[in-house]
Design a protein around this motif. Sequence first.
Motif, PDB file in Angstrom:
ATOM      1  N   VAL A 198       6.146 -88.747 -17.515  1.00  0.00           N
ATOM      2  CA  VAL A 198       5.431 -87.768 -16.696  1.00  0.00           C
ATOM      3  C   VAL A 198       5.336 -88.253 -15.254  1.00  0.00           C
ATOM      4  O   VAL A 198       5.488 -87.467 -14.308  1.00  0.00           O
ATOM      5  CB  VAL A 198       4.018 -87.512 -17.265  1.00  0.00           C
ATOM      6  CG1 VAL A 198       3.314 -86.423 -16.464  1.00  0.00           C
ATOM      7  CG2 VAL A 198       4.090 -87.123 -18.734  1.00  0.00           C
ATOM      8  N   ALA A 199       5.084 -89.566 -15.076  1.00  0.00           N
ATOM      9  CA  ALA A 199       4.955 -90.110 -13.723  1.00  0.00           C
ATOM     10  C   ALA A 199       6.251 -89.951 -12.939  1.00  0.00           C
ATOM     11  O   ALA A 199       6.224 -89.668 -11.730  1.00  0.00           O
ATOM     12  CB  ALA A 199       4.551 -91.586 -13.798  1.00  0.00           C
ATOM     13  N   ASP A 200       7.397 -90.123 -13.602  1.00  0.00           N
ATOM     14  CA  ASP A 200       8.683 -89.934 -12.918  1.00  0.00           C
ATOM     15  C   ASP A 200       8.816 -88.495 -12.407  1.00  0.00           C
ATOM     16  O   ASP A 200       9.268 -88.256 -11.275  1.00  0.00           O
ATOM     17  CB  ASP A 200       9.839 -90.244 -13.872  1.00  0.00           C
ATOM     18  CG  ASP A 200       9.968 -91.736 -14.161  1.00  0.00           C
ATOM     19  OD1 ASP A 200       9.402 -92.542 -13.397  1.00  0.00           O
ATOM     20  OD2 ASP A 200      10.614 -92.097 -15.166  1.00  0.00           O
ATOM     21  N   LYS A 201       8.409 -87.525 -13.243  1.00  0.00           N
ATOM     22  CA  LYS A 201       8.458 -86.131 -12.816  1.00  0.00           C
ATOM     23  C   LYS A 201       7.465 -85.868 -11.693  1.00  0.00           C
ATOM     24  O   LYS A 201       7.754 -85.117 -10.749  1.00  0.00           O
ATOM     25  CB  LYS A 201       8.156 -85.212 -13.996  1.00  0.00           C
ATOM     26  CG  LYS A 201       9.176 -85.249 -15.120  1.00  0.00           C
ATOM     27  CD  LYS A 201       8.753 -84.330 -16.259  1.00  0.00           C
ATOM     28  CE  LYS A 201       9.732 -84.409 -17.437  1.00  0.00           C
ATOM     29  NZ  LYS A 201       9.323 -83.530 -18.552  1.00  0.00           N
ATOM     30  N   ALA A 202       6.284 -86.488 -11.802  1.00  0.00           N
ATOM     31  CA  ALA A 202       5.245 -86.279 -10.791  1.00  0.00           C
ATOM     32  C   ALA A 202       5.694 -86.787  -9.428  1.00  0.00           C
ATOM     33  O   ALA A 202       5.512 -86.121  -8.401  1.00  0.00           O
ATOM     34  CB  ALA A 202       3.950 -86.969 -11.220  1.00  0.00           C
ATOM     35  N   VAL A 203       6.279 -87.974  -9.402  1.00  0.00           N
ATOM     36  CA  VAL A 203       6.735 -88.549  -8.137  1.00  0.00           C
ATOM     37  C   VAL A 203       7.906 -87.758  -7.581  1.00  0.00           C
ATOM     38  O   VAL A 203       8.006 -87.543  -6.364  1.00  0.00           O
ATOM     39  CB  VAL A 203       7.101 -90.033  -8.330  1.00  0.00           C
ATOM     40  CG1 VAL A 203       7.839 -90.567  -7.114  1.00  0.00           C
ATOM     41  CG2 VAL A 203       5.846 -90.853  -8.574  1.00  0.00           C
ATOM     42  N   ALA A 204       8.805 -87.315  -8.453  1.00  0.00           N
ATOM     43  CA  ALA A 204       9.930 -86.495  -7.994  1.00  0.00           C
ATOM     44  C   ALA A 204       9.419 -85.216  -7.346  1.00  0.00           C
ATOM     45  O   ALA A 204       9.925 -84.784  -6.304  1.00  0.00           O
ATOM     46  CB  ALA A 204      10.850 -86.168  -9.170  1.00  0.00           C
ATOM     47  N   TYR A 205       8.406 -84.616  -7.944  1.00  0.00           N
ATOM     48  CA  TYR A 205       7.813 -83.409  -7.352  1.00  0.00           C
ATOM     49  C   TYR A 205       7.131 -83.740  -6.033  1.00  0.00           C
ATOM     50  O   TYR A 205       7.269 -83.012  -5.048  1.00  0.00           O
ATOM     51  CB  TYR A 205       6.810 -82.792  -8.319  1.00  0.00           C
ATOM     52  CG  TYR A 205       6.051 -81.614  -7.734  1.00  0.00           C
ATOM     53  CD1 TYR A 205       6.611 -80.342  -7.759  1.00  0.00           C
ATOM     54  CD2 TYR A 205       4.798 -81.779  -7.155  1.00  0.00           C
ATOM     55  CE1 TYR A 205       5.930 -79.256  -7.215  1.00  0.00           C
ATOM     56  CE2 TYR A 205       4.114 -80.703  -6.607  1.00  0.00           C
ATOM     57  CZ  TYR A 205       4.682 -79.448  -6.644  1.00  0.00           C
ATOM     58  OH  TYR A 205       4.013 -78.387  -6.096  1.00  0.00           O
ATOM     59  N   SER A 206       6.404 -84.848  -5.994  1.00  0.00           N
ATOM     60  CA  SER A 206       5.695 -85.243  -4.777  1.00  0.00           C
ATOM     61  C   SER A 206       6.649 -85.486  -3.620  1.00  0.00           C
ATOM     62  O   SER A 206       6.348 -85.163  -2.468  1.00  0.00           O
ATOM     63  CB  SER A 206       4.873 -86.509  -5.054  1.00  0.00           C
ATOM     64  OG  SER A 206       4.288 -87.009  -3.875  1.00  0.00           O
ATOM     65  N   ARG A 207       7.829 -86.043  -3.905  1.00  0.00           N
ATOM     66  CA  ARG A 207       8.799 -86.359  -2.857  1.00  0.00           C
ATOM     67  C   ARG A 207       9.615 -85.142  -2.431  1.00  0.00           C
ATOM     68  O   ARG A 207      10.297 -85.197  -1.405  1.00  0.00           O
ATOM     69  CB  ARG A 207       9.748 -87.449  -3.356  1.00  0.00           C
ATOM     70  CG  ARG A 207       9.076 -88.810  -3.545  1.00  0.00           C
ATOM     71  CD  ARG A 207      10.010 -89.783  -4.232  1.00  0.00           C
ATOM     72  NE  ARG A 207       9.400 -91.104  -4.385  1.00  0.00           N
ATOM     73  CZ  ARG A 207       9.927 -92.095  -5.091  1.00  0.00           C
ATOM     74  NH1 ARG A 207      11.082 -91.910  -5.726  1.00  0.00           N
ATOM     75  NH2 ARG A 207       9.302 -93.255  -5.184  1.00  0.00           N
ATOM     76  N   SER A 208       9.578 -84.092  -3.226  1.00  0.00           N
ATOM     77  CA  SER A 208      10.364 -82.906  -2.885  1.00  0.00           C
ATOM     78  C   SER A 208       9.682 -82.130  -1.769  1.00  0.00           C
ATOM     79  O   SER A 208       8.574 -82.441  -1.354  1.00  0.00           O
ATOM     80  CB  SER A 208      10.517 -82.011  -4.127  1.00  0.00           C
ATOM     81  OG  SER A 208       9.259 -81.495  -4.521  1.00  0.00           O
ATOM     82  N   GLY A 209      10.353 -81.091  -1.301  1.00  0.00           N
ATOM     83  CA  GLY A 209       9.741 -80.252  -0.281  1.00  0.00           C
ATOM     84  C   GLY A 209      10.014 -80.740   1.117  1.00  0.00           C
ATOM     85  O   GLY A 209      11.022 -81.398   1.399  1.00  0.00           O
ATOM     86  N   PRO A 210       9.113 -80.461   2.052  1.00  0.00           N
ATOM     87  CA  PRO A 210       9.330 -80.789   3.469  1.00  0.00           C
ATOM     88  C   PRO A 210       9.241 -82.288   3.713  1.00  0.00           C
ATOM     89  O   PRO A 210       8.825 -83.053   2.832  1.00  0.00           O
ATOM     90  CB  PRO A 210       8.185 -80.039   4.169  1.00  0.00           C
ATOM     91  CG  PRO A 210       7.116 -79.938   3.143  1.00  0.00           C
ATOM     92  CD  PRO A 210       7.832 -79.778   1.835  1.00  0.00           C
TER      93      PRO A 210
END
Length: 732
Positions: free
Chosen positions: A272-284
């Motif tokens: 879950v943490a891997d997905k969370a960080v990937a989401y956090s790093r995405s975007g602007p």
Amino acid sequence: MRRRLLRLTWGKIFHSSNALFLANGHTAVALCIFCITLRVGALSVVDDENDGSDQTPVDGREKKHLAGSTQEDAGELGDRSQASFTVSEALRILQPLSSSRNRLASFDKTSGVLGTTLYYAREAFILLFMKDSPRDNDLNPRPQKLSKPLSQAVKLLESAATEQEPDAMFLLAEMNFFGNYTHPRNYTEAFRRYDELASLNGNSSAQHMLGFMHATGLGGAVQRNQAKALMYHTFAAMGGSTKSQMTTAYRHNTGIGTPRNCNEAAHWYKKVADKAVAYSRSGPPGGQSLQRDAYKIADEDGGVYGEGASVVSSGMHANKGGPNSHAHAAFEDVLEYLDLMSRKGDIKATFSLGQLHYEGSRNMKANWGTARAYFMIVARRYWHKDGSIREEDQTVAKFASNAAGYIGRMFLRGEGMEQSFDKALTWFKRGVKNGDALCQYEVGLMYLLGYGVKKDVMMAADYFKVSANEDFASAQVNMGKLFLDQGDVNAAVHWFDLAARHGHIEAFYHLAEIYNNGIGRDRSCGMATAYYKLVAEKVESIHSSFDEANSAYTEGDLETALPIYMMAAEQGYEAAQANVAYLLDEYKSILPLDSLLPWKKQRRSLLRNAFLALVYWTRSAKQSNIDSMVKMGDYYLRGHGIDADMEKAATCYQTAAETQQSAQALWNLGWIHENGIGVEQDFHLAKRFYDQALETNQESYLPVKLALIKLRMRSFWNTITNGKVNSIHPEP
């Protein structure tokens, strides 16, 4: 509103009623995990939370409808095509239908004069004009007649479901579980539909819901069975369900339905943490802005024991301001005050308004346009349009530099305006000249990633270091990354620890990786698990629906709020566990007046489960919620949902009292020692606890003084009659 997704995983998974006969113990879990391992090659694992399939809006939730990819002959393909068309037609009919929330329930929360008036007006109306109120029939509800379009859509879906169309099965299950499209809730039917879908193709969403219903026994659809719950969640987690991965990790971490296993917990939390960080790093540039919706609803009323009696609103946590200060002001009052001061030329108030509108809050959505306007007002107080300085004033320079950082950030990220690296750099450099930490960090980020400038890691490091020394968390994280790349683990950990003090998700993640892999130090599974859990809980949007639950609670729709909070509680969110226990708690007052009011009926059956309330008070208490620990003691003391156990009650109060934060726990300890409940009767020790309660919270003055008067009388009588109880005596 958080959108619930239809997630379909098309691999065939071993699933039959015959395989579940051992599920009352840990053997079944091991057997099923073994079966999954054997069949993992047949699974087509879908990242159901993050794949890029099209989404169709469905009653405030978005469902992902994916076609099956199994090998079928031409006839089967034709049947599937017809069934899919039937589902599409049903969705077309369902789209105009609204939610099934009862608007009369919107005034269940009584707060303020208006809220109280509306609440009692509603109750009087039901009493006088509605012979059969929904409350009267809650225990034996009458079958509700479906509206014509809803009935037509349900028939279409049922027809498609008989053809084993997965989307139809899932829609029917969701409608019965959540009450979508005005469909009445029927948890037994929902369970049956989820079970059919899981049996058909191993759908991870259905398996997650089966695990949830086995874990909670919600609505009486199935008996609680923690071993089966873990089995289904494990199936779903293996199929890529982020929610079940979170739940499985929490269960292994705390030992629910299985012995505690730190390595298993770390494994699933890392997923879950891997997905969370990937989401956090995405975007602007700079990553996503993470919104926090997980909060304790009891805190809105001063805590589970009310204002002044709960830890959250007493002692060192109490509002210290006087009656004329802003400490007790509502959010709207604060905004009004800041706006007034801003109009008078207060630069700090203007900047604060910009921050509030930029970041947003639970009480106000972010508004980048308004935020930019306020920041520009602050900046123009110090700079002309050409960048020349208007006046040398250190206070104005400080706030103008802070505002420049936000304006530059908005240009860098394209927030409320067209993205422009050149304009962003211009504003950042203005702030850098006055030593602003945000501007220093953002310029470093631009050099690190080459945004509008040539990449230069050394230049970036120089800017990061200056910002990090000003205790700016994001800069500290980047300093840690740079040192980690160079192999200097100790220096990296130093910077990550500093950033972790501010709750930075990247700091938590890198510390988790270091401890989990034993980089530069011995491996620590416990530390790794704790940090992975923090990372996972930072990104609520990938696995939880707090915003939807909060909205339902605010509108008084507790039957919608409860299951959603409960799902987050099963994932290990302490705030959600406290919320579920609070909603299920029927014992908020020692002297309830409900029985004296003619219109007051029993709470709805879904909200009457004292044992489940105790379960969640316990889980919340294990995560250091002191008020929940005191509540545990109350339940054991009075036998709510479980046989009374005075010794356990005393242990709960003692554990809570040791924190020296709960006057309620200390007062309770005084009472049980005064009366010898679960402990040896001791008047002197009782007095000590009463005194400590008053020292902890001055608002407990009246109950403590009354208790001491009674205690001294009992102690005096015990002394003159040569009683066996230890009387009050002077301290040595």
